[in-house]
Design an enzyme around this catalytic site. Structure first.
Site, PDB file in Angstrom:
ATOM      1  N   GLU A  60      71.674  78.217  80.110  1.00  0.00           N
ATOM      2  CA  GLU A  60      72.478  78.306  81.322  1.00  0.00           C
ATOM      3  C   GLU A  60      72.369  76.966  82.068  1.00  0.00           C
ATOM      4  O   GLU A  60      71.316  76.323  82.052  1.00  0.00           O
ATOM      5  CB  GLU A  60      71.937  79.435  82.192  1.00  0.00           C
ATOM      6  CG  GLU A  60      72.666  79.607  83.516  1.00  0.00           C
ATOM      7  CD  GLU A  60      71.894  80.484  84.492  1.00  0.00           C
ATOM      8  OE1 GLU A  60      72.545  81.184  85.281  1.00  0.00           O
ATOM      9  OE2 GLU A  60      70.638  80.462  84.460  1.00  0.00           O
ATOM     10  N   LYS A 129      77.943  86.632  83.844  1.00  0.00           N
ATOM     11  CA  LYS A 129      76.625  87.050  84.329  1.00  0.00           C
ATOM     12  C   LYS A 129      76.748  88.199  85.327  1.00  0.00           C
ATOM     13  O   LYS A 129      77.395  88.076  86.367  1.00  0.00           O
ATOM     14  CB  LYS A 129      75.935  85.847  84.978  1.00  0.00           C
ATOM     15  CG  LYS A 129      74.479  86.071  85.387  1.00  0.00           C
ATOM     16  CD  LYS A 129      73.914  84.767  85.949  1.00  0.00           C
ATOM     17  CE  LYS A 129      72.433  84.857  86.270  1.00  0.00           C
ATOM     18  NZ  LYS A 129      71.913  83.564  86.787  1.00  0.00           N
ATOM     19  N   CYS A 162      69.799  84.525  82.212  1.00  0.00           N
ATOM     20  CA  CYS A 162      68.752  84.242  83.190  1.00  0.00           C
ATOM     21  C   CYS A 162      68.245  85.492  83.912  1.00  0.00           C
ATOM     22  O   CYS A 162      67.547  86.311  83.340  1.00  0.00           O
ATOM     23  CB  CYS A 162      69.262  83.182  84.169  1.00  0.00           C
ATOM     24  SG  CYS A 162      67.960  82.293  85.072  1.00  0.00           S
TER      25      CYS A 162
END
Length: 337
Positions: A60, A129, A162
């Site tokens: 990322e 995300k 993440c």
């Protein structure tokens, strides 16, 4: 066993390379173009580094750096030059690639998106995300769910980004939809190191699923990223781990999706992804097939509420310099119309 980092590839193995990419500073369109070239070069390095590699994974923020800048001038589009360059790099090097972009959104804040592109240059997975790292990140919450694809050598692959990996529900969703390998790309910095390590292992063990995880690396003069490429086997054991913090190093290992399938079918003890819905099958036929979890019922009903909900102090991004939002998300937005 990881096949000496993939040097010795077995019949059913998938070799993964995790790029601990040097953290860049990207402010202008020229910076963006330069960083695109760097990533394309690193795809080539991955192929030169290991001829057996099936999939190369970039962290990322690998394209935009750790800036929270939402300037539309440097946001990407799926039909833009950056994605086109990534596609061509995969074709030229006959390799699958996983890439990160901050994606232009005409209806709100940009999306933090991930792509998996096959060796023919086709986008096979497109993910936004779900859980931006609030209150630090300004990105729009994802709205595409968690896709699972058939990747190189038939492996079932999912991608999360993440902070997503700090929610056990995310890894469970990947596994429930059939993922044998879950990729987790990140921009995490050094304070998250311990949390990063144990969640990567827990996500694997709790779901009998390989996890392949990598952060940005090095310093941009403000932030210190940590690399920490980790490939974790389905039993939670670490197959490969980049611990030196060396920027642009590629951490590699062979993983075995066929052994994931075998474990999911053959394991009794700690077959948790199955046993979640078959509680106590020794005592009752088939086990208890119910949902005893209040939070699940409340989420579906739209009534999720913590006992301390009204006491939570940070509920928007103003503490990090962002204006308080006025828009609402999804069904709430449609209802407001």
């Amino acid at each position: 066993m990881n096949g000496l980092g993939g040097l010795n590839k077995s019949e059913h193995g998938v070799v993964i390379g995790l790029v601990q990419l040097q953290l860049p500073v990207v402010v202008t369109k020229e910076d963006l173009a330069k960083q695109t070239e760097k990533i394309v070069w690193m795809v080539g390095k991955a192929r030169r580094n290991l001829g057996t590699m099936d999939l190369v994974v970039f962290p990322e923020y690998s394209l935009h750096g750790l800036s929270m800048d939402t300037n539309p001038e440097i946001m990407c589009r799926l039909d833009g030059p950056e994605v086109a360059a990534f596609k061509q790099a995969c074709i030229d090097n006959k390799i699958w690639g996983c890439f990160s972009i901050m994606e232009y959104n005409p209806d709100g804040n940009p999306y933090n998106s991930g792509l998996i592109i096959d060796s023919n240059g086709e986008i096979k997975l497109y993910y936004r995300k779900l859980h931006p790292w609030i209150p630090v990140e300004p990105w729009e919450p994802g709205d595409l769910g968690i896709p699972v694809i058939e990747g190189p050598r038939g492996a079932k692959i999912a991608l999360i980004i993440c902070h997503d990996g700090m929610f056990p529900e995310m890894a469970r969703e990947c596994a429930y939809k059939g993922a044998e390998i879950m990729i987790r790309t990140a921009g995490y910095t050094a304070p998250i190191r311990d949390s990063w390590r144990f969640t990567n292992q827990a996500n694997a063990f709790q779901n009998l699923m390989v996890t392949a995880n990598v952060c940005m690396c090095g310093s941009d003069g403000s932030f210190d990223s940590m690399g920490e490429g980790m490939i974790v086997n389905f039993d939670g054991s670490i197959l490969a781990h980049g611990t030196t913090g060396r920027a642009d190093e590629i951490i590699t290992a062979e993983v075995r999706p066929d052994l994931v399938r075998e474990a999911r079918i053959g394991w009794g003890v700690e077959n948790n992804i199955y046993q979640l819905w078959h509680r106590g099958y020794v005592a009752v036929k088939g086990g208890a097939m119910d949902c005893p979890y209040t939070f699940m019922h409340d989420m579906v009903a739209g009534t999720y509420r913590l006992p301390w909900e009204d006491q939570v102090k940070i509920t928007d991004g103003t503490s990090c310099g962002f204006p308080a939002p006025t828009r609402v998300f999804g069904k709430m937005a449609k209802a407001a119309e």
